[in-house]
Design an enzyme around this catalytic site. Structure first.
Site, PDB file in Angstrom:
ATOM      1  N   GLY A   1      41.169  40.812  41.537  1.00  0.00           N
ATOM      2  CA  GLY A   1      42.088  39.967  40.788  1.00  0.00           C
ATOM      3  C   GLY A   1      43.541  40.382  40.846  1.00  0.00           C
TER       4      GLY A   1
ATOM      5  N   THR B   1      38.897  34.602  33.654  1.00  0.00           N
ATOM      6  CA  THR B   1      39.680  33.952  34.706  1.00  0.00           C
ATOM      7  C   THR B   1      41.150  34.378  34.736  1.00  0.00           C
ATOM      8  OG1 THR B   1      39.673  32.035  33.189  1.00  0.00           O
ATOM      9  CG2 THR B   1      38.234  31.935  35.094  1.00  0.00           C
ATOM     10  N   GLY B   2      41.553  35.293  33.856  1.00  0.00           N
ATOM     11  CA  GLY B   2      42.834  35.962  34.021  1.00  0.00           C
ATOM     12  C   GLY B   2      44.062  35.134  33.692  1.00  0.00           C
TER      13      GLY B   2
ATOM     14  N   GLY C   1      59.791  42.649  34.438  1.00  0.00           N
ATOM     15  CA  GLY C   1      61.198  42.559  34.808  1.00  0.00           C
ATOM     16  C   GLY C   1      61.852  43.912  34.992  1.00  0.00           C
TER      17      GLY C   1
ATOM     18  N   GLU D   1      67.834  38.975  29.131  1.00  0.00           N
ATOM     19  CA  GLU D   1      66.776  39.074  28.119  1.00  0.00           C
ATOM     20  C   GLU D   1      67.248  38.419  26.821  1.00  0.00           C
ATOM     21  OE1 GLU D   1      63.899  39.364  25.769  1.00  0.00           O
ATOM     22  OE2 GLU D   1      63.488  40.178  27.767  1.00  0.00           O
TER      23      GLU D   1
ATOM     24  N   GLY E   1      56.652  36.771  31.572  1.00  0.00           N
ATOM     25  CA  GLY E   1      55.284  36.979  31.115  1.00  0.00           C
ATOM     26  C   GLY E   1      54.280  36.168  31.913  1.00  0.00           C
TER      27      GLY E   1
ATOM     28  N   HIS F   1      52.573  76.330  31.186  1.00  0.00           N
ATOM     29  CA  HIS F   1      54.018  76.508  31.376  1.00  0.00           C
ATOM     30  C   HIS F   1      54.312  76.837  32.826  1.00  0.00           C
ATOM     31  CE1 HIS F   1      58.152  77.674  30.569  1.00  0.00           C
ATOM     32  NE2 HIS F   1      57.943  78.757  31.291  1.00  0.00           N
TER      33      HIS F   1
END
Length: 462
Positions: free
Chosen positions: A44, A142-143, A184, A202, A266, A439
């Site tokens: 997918g 189905t995404g 983005g 934005e 989106g 460390h």
């Protein structure tokens, strides 16, 4: 529609992305008979058009930056440019290797894989390739696909989606990116490293607006330093073609010329025309509604991944698929704590988090009960070696557990595993402070932050 299946499967899964194939593999592992239906390639969006190819581009971008900066480390190297065809070959080889491995895995589990465009035909069947595949239970997976806004047409030419951006056979001189979320921001980071003049537009007050505001501000500071431009609180109003590119305008009067416009606002669910509503499945704005066990209102149907209105992350779909498989196999299913799922934006620098932001913690517990601490990576030896700047911010319930970990800096995505355990095991700062971290490592920064929150800072000022 003829039914030439000789048996009824225990589970029929529509969609072979992260959620669908995870459900298939786990269900088969638990002894259930499984049919997995996928119209495209197994894996997918995540494998072919999302997580994997974008992270390959981001690594190529990191190599480009390191080559440019090699002299800072006493290494003689010359940056001569980006071979975009070579970048695509590297990216495609990564995808291809994982794709072959996944195909082999599905076959080895004896999952019946059916390639074709399936459609829900009843609460217990899916029609595909002229056949009806019957199942005792159906899993819808189905995404999603890139979405746009009304009046903004993505033509794949100069106005493109992330799908198109992954296949661009040239490097634009300039680009406007509409949307300052994860997609983005990651493309802005890649393109800047490739030499593109980038501007993000934005509408909200900050980049990566779903993150803690402190993380957003740190990323914005880093992007300014890198020369990535951004317009915040800027709502898109239009785009037109120019002789050589596009002209993007915003409602606050800004006009930006560029070669391309990447629409990265989106992703929307893939559900239209697939028979869901006809079979009585409850929907909202294209999403399939589910309860905490991923059950729909139809007893024989579950839904997972981007199709459901949960976090749109591949590993979320993966977890949801496993949850459904285990529930159907009769195991005790445990609802997912979505706040406890790690979130990473793989830009330069990376933004990683798990748990509640400070604002959400205040909303949930009250301002007087929330304690925060910031630990600057300048005090971390390995971060100094890597020449990265950033910060770790902890959110704690007063005298109680750490409920949020927010990190900005190079490789912070690799530290989010420990942060996930801290949140999900409801660890106290004093308990984490007892752990000894290697460390020099960046994981020490998490340890030092908790030492400071526990009242015994070493490499941090009081």
């Amino acid at each position: 529609m003829a039914n030439d299946a000789s048996t009824v499967f225990d589970v029929v899964i529509l969609g072979g992305g992260s959620g669908g194939y995870a459900a298939a593999l786990r269900a088969a592992q638990l002894g259930l008979s499984v049919a997995l239906i996928e119209k495209g390639e197994l894996g997918g969006t995540c494998l072919h058009r999302g997580c994997i190819p974008t992270k390959a581009l981001l690594h190529a971008a990191e190599v480009a930056d390191e080559t440019r900066e090699a002299a800072e480390f006493g290494v003689l190297a010359t940056f001569q440019g980006i071979d975009i065809n070579g970048v695509h070959k590297y990216k495609d080889d990564v995808v291809s290797g994982l794709y072959k491995g996944l195909q082999g895995l599905v076959a080895s589990r004896k999952v019946t894989f059916i390639q074709g465009a399936g459609r829900l035909s009843s609460p217990t069947s899916v029609d595909v390739n002229g056949q009806r595949v019957e199942g005792r239970h159906i899993v819808l997976a189905t995404g999603s696909v890139p979405r746009s806004i009304p009046g903004l047409e993505i033509d794949g030419n100069r106005v493109i989606s992330s799908d198109h951006a992954l296949k661009l056979d040239y490097i634009p001189k300039s680009a406007v990116i509409l949307g300052g979320g994860v997609i983005g921001v990651e493309f802005a980071s890649v393109w800047k490293s490739f030499g593109v003049d980038v501007t993000i537009v934005e509408a909200l007050p900050h980049l990566v607006p779903l993150e803690d505001e402190n993380s957003s501000k740190l990323l914005e500071r880093a992007f300014r330093k890198r020369g990535i431009k951004f317009e915040l609180k800027a709502r898109f109003s239009g785009v037109e073609y120019t002789e050589s590119g596009v002209r993007v305008s915003t409602e606050n009067g800004k006009v930006i010329d560029a070669d391309v416009l990447l629409v990265a606002i989106g992703r929307g669910p893939v559900s239209a025309g697939l028979g869901y509503e006809e079979q009585g499945v409850a929907m909202d704005r294209g999403y399939v509604l589910v309860d905490e066990f991923m059950r729909t209102n139809v007893p024989t149907i579950s839904a997972v991944g981007d199709l459901a209105p949960t976090l749109q992350l591949a590993h979320v779909g993966f977890a949801e698929g496993i949850l459904v498989a285990e529930r159907l196999a009769g195991l005790k299913a445990v609802p997912i704590d979505y706040d406890g799922i790690p979130r990473v934006t793989y830009s330069n620098p990376e933004v990683a988090s798990v748990g509640l932001s400070e604002a959400k913690a205040v909303e949930q517990y009250g301002k007087e009960k929330v304690v925060t601490l910031k630990y600057n990576l300048a005090g971390n030896g390995k971060s100094k070696i890597l020449k990265t700047a950033g910060e770790i911010k902890l959110v704690q319930v007063k005298d109680g557990a750490v409920v949020g970990v927010h990190m900005v800096g190079a490789r912070m995505g690799e530290q989010v595993g420990e942060a996930q355990l801290i949140y999900n095991w409801e660890a106290l700062p004093s308990e984490v402070a007892q752990l000894i971290h290697a460390h020099p490592s960046q994981s020490e920064a998490l340890g030092e932050a908790h030492l400071a929150l526990a009242g015994k800072p070493l490499h941090a000022h009081d």
